[in-house]
Design a protein around this motif. Structure first.
Motif, PDB file in Angstrom:
ATOM      1  N   ASN A  72       0.828  -1.211   0.000  1.00 12.53           N
ATOM      2  CA  ASN A  72       0.000   0.000   0.000  1.00 12.53           C
ATOM      3  C   ASN A  72       0.861   1.259   0.000  1.00 12.53           C
ATOM      4  N   LYS A  73       2.067   1.146   0.535  1.00 12.41           N
ATOM      5  CA  LYS A  73       2.998   2.277   0.556  1.00 12.41           C
ATOM      6  C   LYS A  73       4.081   2.127  -0.510  1.00 12.41           C
ATOM      7  N   ASN A  74       3.890   1.110  -1.349  1.00 11.63           N
ATOM      8  CA  ASN A  74       4.857   0.847  -2.423  1.00 11.63           C
ATOM      9  C   ASN A  74       6.270   0.660  -1.873  1.00 11.63           C
ATOM     10  N   TYR A  75       6.336  -0.019  -0.712  1.00 13.06           N
ATOM     11  CA  TYR A  75       7.630  -0.210  -0.058  1.00 13.06           C
ATOM     12  C   TYR A  75       8.002  -1.690   0.007  1.00 13.06           C
ATOM     13  N   ILE A  76       9.240  -1.968  -0.320  1.00 13.20           N
ATOM     14  CA  ILE A  76       9.805  -3.292  -0.138  1.00 13.20           C
ATOM     15  C   ILE A  76      11.294  -3.126   0.142  1.00 13.20           C
ATOM     16  N   ASP A  77      11.787  -3.811   1.159  1.00 16.83           N
ATOM     17  CA  ASP A  77      13.213  -3.764   1.466  1.00 16.83           C
ATOM     18  C   ASP A  77      13.971  -4.366   0.279  1.00 16.83           C
ATOM     19  N   LYS A  78      14.681  -3.517  -0.437  1.00 14.95           N
ATOM     20  CA  LYS A  78      15.324  -3.981  -1.676  1.00 14.95           C
ATOM     21  C   LYS A  78      16.362  -5.066  -1.418  1.00 14.95           C
ATOM     22  N   ASN A  79      16.891  -5.143  -0.191  1.00 14.54           N
ATOM     23  CA  ASN A  79      17.883  -6.174   0.122  1.00 14.54           C
ATOM     24  C   ASN A  79      17.289  -7.580   0.009  1.00 14.54           C
ATOM     25  N   ALA A  80      15.982  -7.670   0.256  1.00 17.07           N
ATOM     26  CA  ALA A  80      15.317  -8.966   0.129  1.00 17.07           C
ATOM     27  C   ALA A  80      15.428  -9.471  -1.301  1.00 17.07           C
ATOM     28  N   VAL A  81      15.252  -8.570  -2.259  1.00 16.60           N
ATOM     29  CA  VAL A  81      15.317  -8.923  -3.670  1.00 16.60           C
ATOM     30  C   VAL A  81      16.762  -9.117  -4.119  1.00 16.60           C
ATOM     31  N   LEU A  82      17.636  -8.225  -3.702  1.00 17.47           N
ATOM     32  CA  LEU A  82      19.022  -8.268  -4.169  1.00 17.47           C
ATOM     33  C   LEU A  82      19.790  -9.467  -3.623  1.00 17.47           C
ATOM     34  N   ASN A  83      19.350 -10.003  -2.481  1.00 25.84           N
ATOM     35  CA  ASN A  83      20.021 -11.166  -1.883  1.00 25.84           C
ATOM     36  C   ASN A  83      19.455 -12.494  -2.378  1.00 25.84           C
ATOM     37  N   ALA A  84      18.415 -12.432  -3.214  1.00 31.53           N
ATOM     38  CA  ALA A  84      17.728 -13.659  -3.631  1.00 31.53           C
ATOM     39  C   ALA A  84      18.350 -14.270  -4.880  1.00 31.53           C
ATOM     40  N   ASP A  85      18.387 -15.588  -4.891  1.00 26.55           N
ATOM     41  CA  ASP A  85      18.744 -16.326  -6.102  1.00 26.55           C
ATOM     42  C   ASP A  85      17.479 -16.682  -6.885  1.00 26.55           C
ATOM     43  N   TYR A  86      16.408 -16.943  -6.140  1.00 23.24           N
ATOM     44  CA  TYR A  86      15.109 -17.274  -6.718  1.00 23.24           C
ATOM     45  C   TYR A  86      14.039 -16.479  -5.975  1.00 23.24           C
ATOM     46  N   ILE A  87      12.932 -16.214  -6.637  1.00 21.37           N
ATOM     47  CA  ILE A  87      11.782 -15.598  -5.976  1.00 21.37           C
ATOM     48  C   ILE A  87      10.541 -16.415  -6.299  1.00 21.37           C
ATOM     49  N   ILE A  88       9.764 -16.720  -5.258  1.00 25.42           N
ATOM     50  CA  ILE A  88       8.463 -17.370  -5.425  1.00 25.42           C
ATOM     51  C   ILE A  88       7.405 -16.377  -4.952  1.00 25.42           C
ATOM     52  N   HIS A  89       6.499 -16.039  -5.845  1.00 22.39           N
ATOM     53  CA  HIS A  89       5.463 -15.042  -5.550  1.00 22.39           C
ATOM     54  C   HIS A  89       4.133 -15.746  -5.264  1.00 22.39           C
ATOM     55  N   LEU A  90       3.744 -15.735  -3.981  1.00 27.12           N
ATOM     56  CA  LEU A  90       2.504 -16.385  -3.558  1.00 27.12           C
ATOM     57  C   LEU A  90       1.482 -15.398  -3.009  1.00 27.12           C
ATOM     58  N   ALA A  91       1.889 -14.140  -2.836  1.00 29.81           N
ATOM     59  CA  ALA A  91       1.030 -13.164  -2.174  1.00 29.81           C
ATOM     60  C   ALA A  91      -0.235 -12.876  -2.976  1.00 29.81           C
ATOM     61  N   GLY A  92      -1.321 -12.626  -2.254  1.00 32.48           N
ATOM     62  CA  GLY A  92      -2.588 -12.279  -2.893  1.00 32.48           C
ATOM     63  C   GLY A  92      -3.729 -12.423  -1.904  1.00 32.48           C
ATOM     64  N   GLU A  93      -4.622 -11.440  -1.880  1.00 31.16           N
ATOM     65  CA  GLU A  93      -5.794 -11.516  -1.004  1.00 31.16           C
ATOM     66  C   GLU A  93      -6.658 -12.709  -1.394  1.00 31.16           C
ATOM     67  N   GLY A  94      -7.335 -13.307  -0.400  1.00 31.21           N
ATOM     68  CA  GLY A  94      -8.171 -14.480  -0.644  1.00 31.21           C
ATOM     69  C   GLY A  94      -9.349 -14.167  -1.558  1.00 31.21           C
ATOM     70  N   ILE A  95      -9.484 -14.935  -2.620  1.00 30.48           N
ATOM     71  CA  ILE A  95     -10.528 -14.692  -3.620  1.00 30.48           C
ATOM     72  C   ILE A  95     -11.938 -14.735  -3.014  1.00 30.48           C
TER      73      ILE A  95
END
Length: 303
Positions: A51-74
């Protein structure tokens, strides 16, 4: 040093199971969380707030892989105009934020694996078998999943291997769909919904986690894959099987569609419709489903 996998939605039902499987496989985990959490030897938590368009960029920069599971319940809330926007934004905006960090920092991932849904084929019931080549539907579910996958395609455009896991109903012990269904069925008030002929493509959480693991470890996997059992389970078959496990046969009349439409509005289509979905593509990669018998799977989920 163990390779690092970053998870969005890592604290949810599916995310918790995926985390356990990846740790067992020897990976280190990073998980994005909206609240402060204490790190463990194998899991590091990073703050984010879409909501604030914020993400700790270190989380992304330290990753070898990313799995995106986030999403409000349908099906967690009625589909108002505001809720529909929340459902789409909660799936699309995290990818856009990750894409921005990757692009600005010229960061290359080994792979990006995103959840999606078989809802991309639409809230309709037909005997047609949907494959990954079936065009997206024009209803809300179809549009939501299409936007979800189009966002993931932005990651692929950065020359990063991208996998899209089109998930059916996920069955797990005392969680998710089973948790919602159990109270009424356990009390003897289980019922068939609508015509009962709508298909219910399902997958056990253990098989789903193994698909995500394969998405990381098999460099040949790329693009969309249906993640569900191809056994043509209908709402009627599922309901009768579930009731049987609690020691009775369905005795209540079918729940008329108009009742659900009054109670749930447009969201009722998720329950009243369902497509047949093929899992042939993922199986051709060598993947084997271990939970393929509906009754045995349901027993595993409630015992």
């Amino acid at each position: 040093m163990a390779q690092n996998v970053l998870l969005t939605g890592g604290t949810g039902f599916i995310g918790k199971h995926v985390t356990d499987v990846l740790i067992e496989a020897g990976y280190s985990l990073s998980v994005l969380s909206r609240s402060e959490r204490e790190n463990t030897p194998r899991v590091t938590y990073y703050k984010w707030d879409i909501n604030k368009n914020y993400i700790d960029k270190n989380a992304v920069l330290n990753a070898d892989y990313i799995i995106h599971l986030a999403g409000e319940g349908i099906v967690d809330k009625r589909w108002t105009k505001k809720r529909k926007k929340e459902l789409i934004d909660s799936r699309v905006r995290p990818i856009e934020m990750i894409h921005s960090i990757l692009e600005k920092n010229n960061k290359k991932l080994e792979a990006f694996i995103s959840a999606s849904g078989v809802g991309i084929y639409g809230a309709v019931t037909s005997h047609k078998i949907c494959t990954e080549n079936t065009p997206p539907a024009n209803d809300f579910l179809g549009i939501t999943c299409q936007k979800w996958e189009e966002a993931a395609d932005q990651i692929a455009a950065l020359d990063i291997r991208t996998v899209k896991v089109r998930t059916g109903i996920v069955l797990g012990k005392d969680e998710g769909f089973i948790k919602k269904m159990t109270p009424s069925f356990k009390s003897g008030f289980g019922a068939i919904v609508g015509t009962g002929k709508q298909y219910l493509p399902w997958i056990h959480i253990e098989d789903l986690c193994q698909i995500y693991l394969k998405g990381i470890e098999d460099p040949k996997l790329e693009g969309p894959y249906n993640a569900c059992i191809t056994d043509n389970t209908t709402n009627s078959r599922f309901s009768k099987t579930f009731a049987k496990l609690f020691g009775y046969s369905i005795w209540l009349p079918k729940v008329p569609p108009f009742v659900l439409r009054i109670l749930l509005g447009e969201m009722s289509e998720v329950i009243l419709t369902g497509q047949r979905v093929s899992s042939e593509k993922i199986q051709k990669t060598g993947f084997e489903f271990h939970c393929t018998d509906l009754e045995k799977t349901l027993i595993n989920c409630i015992k």
